[in-house]
Design a protein around this motif. Structure first.
Motif, short mmCIF file in Angstrom:
data_model
loop_
_atom_site.label_atom_id
_atom_site.label_comp_id
_atom_site.label_asym_id
_atom_site.label_seq_id
_atom_site.Cartn_x
_atom_site.Cartn_y
_atom_site.Cartn_z
N PRO A 169 -52.33 -120.03 -73.12
CA PRO A 169 -51.53 -120.84 -72.19
C PRO A 169 -50.14 -120.26 -71.91
N GLY A 170 -49.54 -119.64 -72.91
CA GLY A 170 -48.22 -119.03 -72.74
C GLY A 170 -48.30 -117.82 -71.84
N ARG A 171 -49.32 -117.03 -72.04
CA ARG A 171 -49.50 -115.83 -71.22
C ARG A 171 -49.77 -116.19 -69.77
N LEU A 172 -50.56 -117.25 -69.60
CA LEU A 172 -50.92 -117.68 -68.24
C LEU A 172 -49.68 -118.02 -67.42
N THR A 173 -48.82 -118.86 -67.98
CA THR A 173 -47.63 -119.27 -67.23
C THR A 173 -46.64 -118.12 -67.08
N LYS A 174 -46.63 -117.24 -68.06
CA LYS A 174 -45.74 -116.07 -67.98
C LYS A 174 -46.22 -115.14 -66.87
N ALA A 175 -47.53 -114.91 -66.82
CA ALA A 175 -48.10 -114.02 -65.81
C ALA A 175 -47.89 -114.55 -64.40
N LEU A 176 -48.04 -115.84 -64.22
CA LEU A 176 -47.91 -116.43 -62.88
C LEU A 176 -46.47 -116.84 -62.57
N ARG A 177 -45.60 -116.74 -63.56
CA ARG A 177 -44.22 -117.20 -63.45
C ARG A 177 -44.15 -118.67 -63.06
N ILE A 178 -44.95 -119.45 -63.78
CA ILE A 178 -44.94 -120.89 -63.57
C ILE A 178 -43.93 -121.50 -64.53
N GLY A 179 -43.06 -122.34 -64.01
CA GLY A 179 -42.02 -122.93 -64.86
C GLY A 179 -41.93 -124.43 -64.70
N LYS A 180 -40.95 -125.01 -65.35
CA LYS A 180 -40.81 -126.47 -65.38
C LYS A 180 -40.42 -127.09 -64.04
N THR A 181 -40.11 -126.24 -63.07
CA THR A 181 -39.77 -126.80 -61.75
C THR A 181 -40.97 -127.53 -61.16
N LEU A 182 -42.17 -127.19 -61.65
CA LEU A 182 -43.39 -127.82 -61.13
C LEU A 182 -43.72 -129.12 -61.85
N ASN A 183 -42.99 -129.40 -62.94
CA ASN A 183 -43.29 -130.62 -63.70
C ASN A 183 -43.16 -131.87 -62.83
#
Length: 177
Positions: A109-123
């Motif tokens: 899960p950590g790699r996934l969000t890192k790879a896609l540059r997904i952050g808490k702005t989408l929360n």
DNA sequence: ACGATGATGAAC
DNA sequence: TTCATCATCGTA
């Protein structure tokens, strides 16, 4: 034809939704660039009683999205470094979500969000084309035989009953064993 | 096997 | 305001 999964898909029993998410496409768009990744690994966090869930201690500032409508993203930071991407399930008022642990070639899960540059702005945002991050059904059906159920990762603190629940679903291709 | 690294929730 | 605890990963 691919169709965007909406509330009627997510607003059902969490383990069922989790299992059905395997093989669905996670789609992430930044401007012109579109990334499509089939979901390969998920975990269900379901209800107040689930001691492994953030929601088990009640409503807080962090977990309030889990109590809201199904089909919204719940994104939070763990270990000071990694964002976890979850999709909210269940009725409004019933706290539940599914952690997306792997998609495409990416495991973890950590790699996934890192790879896609997904952050808490989408929360707290609704999964949709307008947002640029959504899940769609491309008609792929994953055979039951290729779905592996197992206990969730990193939740030993939840006590034997909840730690051992088989709420982790992995799409394991027939080619590997 | 362990440290990085910071938000969160609960205790004081 | 301080403290222990994390739905992890890379390096050793």
């Amino acid at each position: 034809m691919s169709k965007v999964l909406a509330k009627n898909f997510y607003d059902r029993k969490t383990p069922i939704v989790a299992e059905e998410l395997l093989g669905k496409n996670l789609v992430w768009r930044i401007g012109e660039k579109i990334t499509i990744l089939p979901i390969t690994e998920v975990e269900a966090y379901d209800g107040f009683e689930d001691k492994a869930s953030h929601a088990h201690k009640g409503l807080t500032e962090r977990n309030k999205v889990m109590f809201g409508d199904a089909g919204y993203w719940y994104v939070y930071l763990v270990y000071g470094m990694y964002c976890m991407l979850n999709i909210v399930t269940g009725n409004k008022g019933y706290p539940a979500a599914i952690l997306i642990r792997g998609a495409g070639d990416i495991t973890g899960p950590g790699r996934l969000t890192k790879a896609l540059r997904i952050g808490k702005t989408l929360n707290g945002k609704k999964a949709s084309r307008a947002l640029g991050l959504w899940i769609e059904d491309a008609g792929v059906v994953v055979p039951k035989k290729e779905i592996k159920k197992s206990p969730r990762i990193g939740v030993a603190y939840a006590g034997p009953i909840w730690a051992q629940k088989k709420y982790r679903f992995v799409w394991r291709c027939a080619s590997d064993t």
